[in-house]
Scaffold this active site. Structure first.
Site, PDB file in Angstrom:
ATOM      1  N   HIS C 235      37.002 -18.059 -26.294  1.00  0.00           N
ATOM      2  CA  HIS C 235      37.727 -17.663 -25.096  1.00  0.00           C
ATOM      3  C   HIS C 235      37.425 -18.558 -23.902  1.00  0.00           C
ATOM      4  O   HIS C 235      37.693 -18.199 -22.762  1.00  0.00           O
ATOM      5  CB  HIS C 235      37.470 -16.194 -24.751  1.00  0.00           C
ATOM      6  CG  HIS C 235      37.679 -15.296 -25.930  1.00  0.00           C
ATOM      7  ND1 HIS C 235      38.928 -14.948 -26.377  1.00  0.00           N
ATOM      8  CD2 HIS C 235      36.789 -14.739 -26.783  1.00  0.00           C
ATOM      9  CE1 HIS C 235      38.807 -14.187 -27.452  1.00  0.00           C
ATOM     10  NE2 HIS C 235      37.525 -14.049 -27.731  1.00  0.00           N
ATOM     11  N   ARG C 292      41.740 -16.008  -7.844  1.00  0.00           N
ATOM     12  CA  ARG C 292      41.066 -17.196  -7.286  1.00  0.00           C
ATOM     13  C   ARG C 292      41.819 -18.428  -7.746  1.00  0.00           C
ATOM     14  O   ARG C 292      42.729 -18.350  -8.560  1.00  0.00           O
ATOM     15  CB  ARG C 292      39.633 -17.253  -7.810  1.00  0.00           C
ATOM     16  CG  ARG C 292      39.624 -17.200  -9.341  1.00  0.00           C
ATOM     17  CD  ARG C 292      38.308 -17.533  -9.956  1.00  0.00           C
ATOM     18  NE  ARG C 292      38.239 -17.158 -11.359  1.00  0.00           N
ATOM     19  CZ  ARG C 292      38.681 -17.908 -12.374  1.00  0.00           C
ATOM     20  NH1 ARG C 292      39.242 -19.071 -12.143  1.00  0.00           N
ATOM     21  NH2 ARG C 292      38.578 -17.482 -13.625  1.00  0.00           N
TER      22      ARG C 292
END
Lengths: 494, 166, 494, 166
Positions: C235, C292
């Site tokens: 991941h 972000r």
């Protein structure tokens, strides 16, 4: 499609061509003079062959040796880069005669456009304005005086036999003609082996604006946008940008139209550039055609998204241009600084040497074309260009801001460079406002000595003392690497 | 050891104590120095202000301070004393050297002449171009070290200037 | 307009933010831990302050110290970069409470979208599909088994308390659940201080596609295009590109619509990314919102010509978005390789060290975001990302060709890197054809050992002998600089 | 001096004569070597073919040959003889070391085990992640040098494998 190409050049342009070839799956053969054995272009190519000693005439200008190397190594084409043999019709002819493809216009085109008088005739014949003056070369000062009196001062003397700004002189009054003639004809003889000069009416406050073109063998020609290259010193370009700050849509269309007419009349093939001098009132005259890729081509690449070297190779391989004129879209603004191994504060005196500190810029909107690495030896024998820093932005303000930021990041030690010049100009009010012409450098350089603030001064003083102590503490260290030691030695000799 | 350091147009006195502390103009300045490349490239933080200093080379040596290039020289007091008045502040000397091999076509000044900054001192033909060798600062020509017509090597001394008050 | 910004980060992203600030004329304050004193971000900023020791908790995660430094130095805003405190609502709140501007979404948005369950609820409430599974965190394995049996295998376990791929496990059969649960909950506890997990139906052969958004305080939201980030290991993204090779206009429109809905429902402000998992049939489920700037933002910048960090700063200063949705035009294709200090052939084991050989690529279409220089120390304590190599081309083929060329130019010595992985993938047939999903790395890495041709083998053998002789000839040379010497030492110890 | 050089999966014999000439497998190969960075980075032209070689580091040492990374070792014949059969071609040893400081959570193999390439040998917890230490090649576990539960430093030896024919 080509499979193997000989790159008949060195430095950043050889690296640029090799990069394009690698991306296209084309194998490359580099050539090198003895001083260039470890140069980056030699290491990046698939094959590399020594062709002689440092002097250009003993290596990069050896037509027979280059053609023979290309043939022997199974190349199908030769890319000349810029400079050296790139505008030499004999080289183009020799390549073609060997059954190889010359990546550029054929010898016949090089010959007609390489002659300044012939190029002017072609331009005039299709209705493109040329500067008043002589169509034929002049060889004696008496004949020159007659022409000058007729045309009127200021006039420009330029060598009939070659370009690149060498041997050019501006004469503003009749009494200065004799001196200028002597200087220009002498340099013309040295540089091109031919003393003859052309005489043109000089345009005050003119801007040097050029139009990039690209043509295929089927006769299709495209224009890719202009570049303003007016920031010049002794007719050597130092900064180029697109769009030209003074170029509006109407002027751009007129320059493009003029460039297309000349290209079609000359049966132009491959990439080329038509140079013009634009007067403050928007009128312009044709100067010359550069029948090759130009140093400043990245500016156009950033604005158009096109890869000019890849397109040169495709056109040379006989392909048609893969886009129509209305598919050429220019985005934002792009600017290039030519970083040279020249001492900007000492009249741009060129100076080779070893690069012993190096940081090249990167990040958003920044491209660097160079062949520099830490330790690279910059020979005295060749063009002093060492790196092209190119910035792209959504508008001119963003491109300039990025360039300023990139120049701040750029660090080159071991030899003097033009970087102080570029840093100064990019922050100078007239340049930032786009108010400049070919007289810009003379008016704005050199500026007063730059000043540091208190903390910068303290920081520099501390570093200087540490450097002095290091030199003192390690006298056995390689003195060639310490400029302090060199200064101390020179002192001792007095 | 005390050093007189010329940074561009300014002069700074730095004292290096044996314990390694540096005093600038007699006072302790909060600073933090780290060497990035030995004796060539430093990070110096002065009272929180971050500066990057690189010694580029050249004679006299050029330094890059953040984005500005200036000439910087550091001379310890012993050397200064040995030199006497000649090279004290205000009397700095400037050497004009050939930046590349070439033919010295002409020398335009004579010893004793006072020249302005950027005045042409001599003409060097190199790389098929005529290059003017110019005065790095206003000064008096103390010495002419080469004659017109001479072939000169890279680095050869051509002339020496000493500062001359305007 | 902001005048001074504290950059609460390190490495390439701190450099990236400082570059944008410098271009905009904004002064910057860097912060650093003791091991980062000589790091590039410290030298590039206008000011720099030590905030603690190497461990993130002792420096870059110290909220109070950061806020106090920003306040004391007269900053108006704080940019968190990515990682560290960038998605920490308490930090955003602390910054706001001090009267400073947080460059990112406000604490309230961070809080709701930071909670995976809350984010899923928001998505579901505006009709965006979410994966089948639990909306609430599960804390014991018995409850988990019940959910899994209901949802059906394969399922995905992921920590409820944090993101970034840590602690995630795929479970393909009921008998593997207990082991996977133990591993995931343990890692979740270590990484986020919270053992609770979420359970989702896992989509086989899914592609990780995310949509970049940008919103201003007035509630205007724009989408800037997708990025396919399916090339992941554990991941962790390794390669990202736009456009997604499997994304057609219809899917893009649906992803953009979903992202806009979620952003509006969450009252999103500033830059953010909605992550989706796209099934082979083109259906997708919402994964999470990264509140972000993302590591891979340059890919979108190259395609759109926008400067996301500059836009973040403008939005944070209260400016309205300077363009309408239809003014966002994407050109060509862009791809990013994340070069990490990880040994790709040894299971991507991270390994810090000193960079003692370095060449970063440049030239046409290449951008590098990094904080690397020769001699840079890569600490063990932080994210192993050392450089992002990003390529842009007129189409995917050109972008890939440029990336291959750039990777060949890239040279990093002194520590193992992921470069062999990137070089392999960029030449691998499935990837080149755009046939890949989140299972790609597991299926294609590691490949068989690469083979050299005869001349390469001879060249390498010659160099190896010269290196061995050099080590032998100069035993006094710094042994830390010679891997041969290190190998010899290890040998001697046996 | 004769050297046995392993370049990836191949073995090459190079003889360096006292006059500096190199023979490869007993024959003179037209080559031209230049050092770009001392003992680290070379330009080697072999029969016109241009190659760039960089010694990246690591143990065993990795080299970059144009765009390919391979493991390269050069052992002189004296050292080879001293080692005896143990480390001759076909019996190379591989050290598995901790790439970073951390906690060794588990060791999955025992001395004497024969493992395949990429088999998990041990689990190291570091940077809040569990990292598997894998076999760099098929081989027999000659030695286990650390036990589960130990805190290990960066570079600590974990296991030694010797090549084992398949």
């Amino acid at each position: 499609m080509l499979h193997k190409v000989l790159v008949a050049n060195r430095g950043e342009i050889a690296v640029r061509v090799i990069r394009a070839c690698r991306e296209m799956g084309i194998r490359t053969v580099a050539v090198y003079s003895d001083v260039d054995r470890t140069a980056m272009h030699v290491r990046m190519a698939d094959e590399a062959f020594l062709i002689g000693t440092a002097a250009p005439s003993a290596s990069y200008l050896r037509i027979e040796r280059l053609v023979e190397t290309a043939k022997r190594t199974g190349c199908e084409a030769v890319h000349p880069g810029y400079g050296f043999l790139s505008e030499n019709a004999d080289f183009a002819q020799a390549v073609a005669d060997t059954g190889l493809v010359f990546v550029g216009p054929p010898a016949s085109v090089q010959r007609s456009l390489g002659s300044k008088t012939e190029a002017r005739r072609i331009a005039a014949s299709v209705g493109v304005p040329v500067a008043q003056g002589t169509m034929d070369p002049v060889t004696d000062v008496a004949a020159a005086r007659e022409v000058c009196d007729r045309v009127g001062y200021p006039i420009l003397l330029k060598p009939a036999g070659g370009g690149g700004g060498k041997g050019m002189r501006i004469v503003r009054a009749a009494e200065d003609l004799a001196d200028a003639w002597r200087g220009a004809t002498g340099e013309a003889q040295t540089a091109f082996g031919a003393p003859a000069l052309l005489i043109e009416r000089y345009i005050e406050h003119g801007r040097h604006v050029e139009m990039q073109i690209l043509a295929d063998e089927a006769g299709e020609v495209r224009w890719l946008g202009e570049r303003d290259c007016s920031v010049q010193r002794r007719h050597q370009k130092l900064i180029e940008e697109t769009p030209g700050p003074s170029v509006d849509d109407d002027l751009r269309a007129r320059l493009a139209d003029a460039a297309l007419r000349i290209a079609r009349a000359a049966r132009y093939v491959n990439a080329g550039t038509c140079e013009f001098l634009v007067a403050p009132d928007g009128t312009f005259v044709f100067l010359e055609v550069n029948t090759r890729l130009q140093v400043e081509h990245p500016v156009t690449e950033l604005a158009t998204g096109l890869d000019l070297v890849a397109l040169q190779l495709r056109v040379a391989a006989g392909e048609r241009l893969p886009f129509a004129q209305d598919e050429v879209v220019r985005h934002g603004a792009a600017i290039e600084c030519r970083v040279t191994a020249e001492d900007a504060r000492a009249g741009f005196l060129p100076a080779g040497g070893r690069v012993d500190l190096l940081r090249l810029p990167s990040g958003p909107g920044i491209r660097v074309d160079s062949a520099l690495e830490l330790g690279t030896w910059v020979p005295d024998e060749y063009d002093p260009l060492i790196a092209k820093v190119v910035a792209h932005g959504r508008d001119r303000a963003e491109a300039l801001a990025r360039m300023r930021r990139a120049l701040r990041e750029t660090l080159v030690g071991g030899l003097p460079t033009s970087l102080p010049f570029h840093a100064h100009v990019l922050a100078e009010a007239d340049f930032v406002a786009g108010r400049y012409d070919t007289g810009y450098v003379g008016e704005h350089w050199p500026p007063p000595e730059p000043e540091l603030d208190d903390r910068q001064t303290i920081a520099a003083a501390i570093a200087a003392v540490l450097a002095a102590r290091a030199t003192h503490a390690h006298p056995a260290a390689d003195p060639a690497r310490s400029p302090w030691a060199a200064a101390a030695r020179a002192e001792a000799l007095e | 050891m005390r050093y007189e350091v010329r940074v561009g147009a300014r002069t700074v006195h730095v004292e290096a104590s044996p314990d390694g502390r540096l005093l600038v103009e007699g006072r302790v300045v909060a600073h933090e120095v780290r060497e990035i490349v030995p004796a060539r490239h430093w990070s110096v933080i002065v009272e929180g202000s971050s500066h990057e200093i690189a010694l580029l080379g050249g004679d006299p040596p050029r330094m890059r301070v953040d984005d500005t290039e200036v000439v910087v020289t550091a001379v310890d007091e012993r050397t200064l004393a040995a030199r006497g008045d000649r090279a004290s502040v205000g009397g700095a000397r400037h050497e004009v050297r050939a930046p590349m091999p070439g033919l010295l076509k002409a020398v335009h000044v004579a010893e004793g002449d006072v020249v302005e900054r950027n005045a042409a001192l001599a003409t060097l033909e190199a790389m098929k171009m005529e290059n003017e060798l110019r005065a790095p600062a206003r000064g008096k020509v103390q010495r002419i070290a080469a004659r017109a017509g001479a072939k000169v090597e890279s680095g050869a001394l051509i002339a020496v200037l000493v500062d001359e008050p305007a």
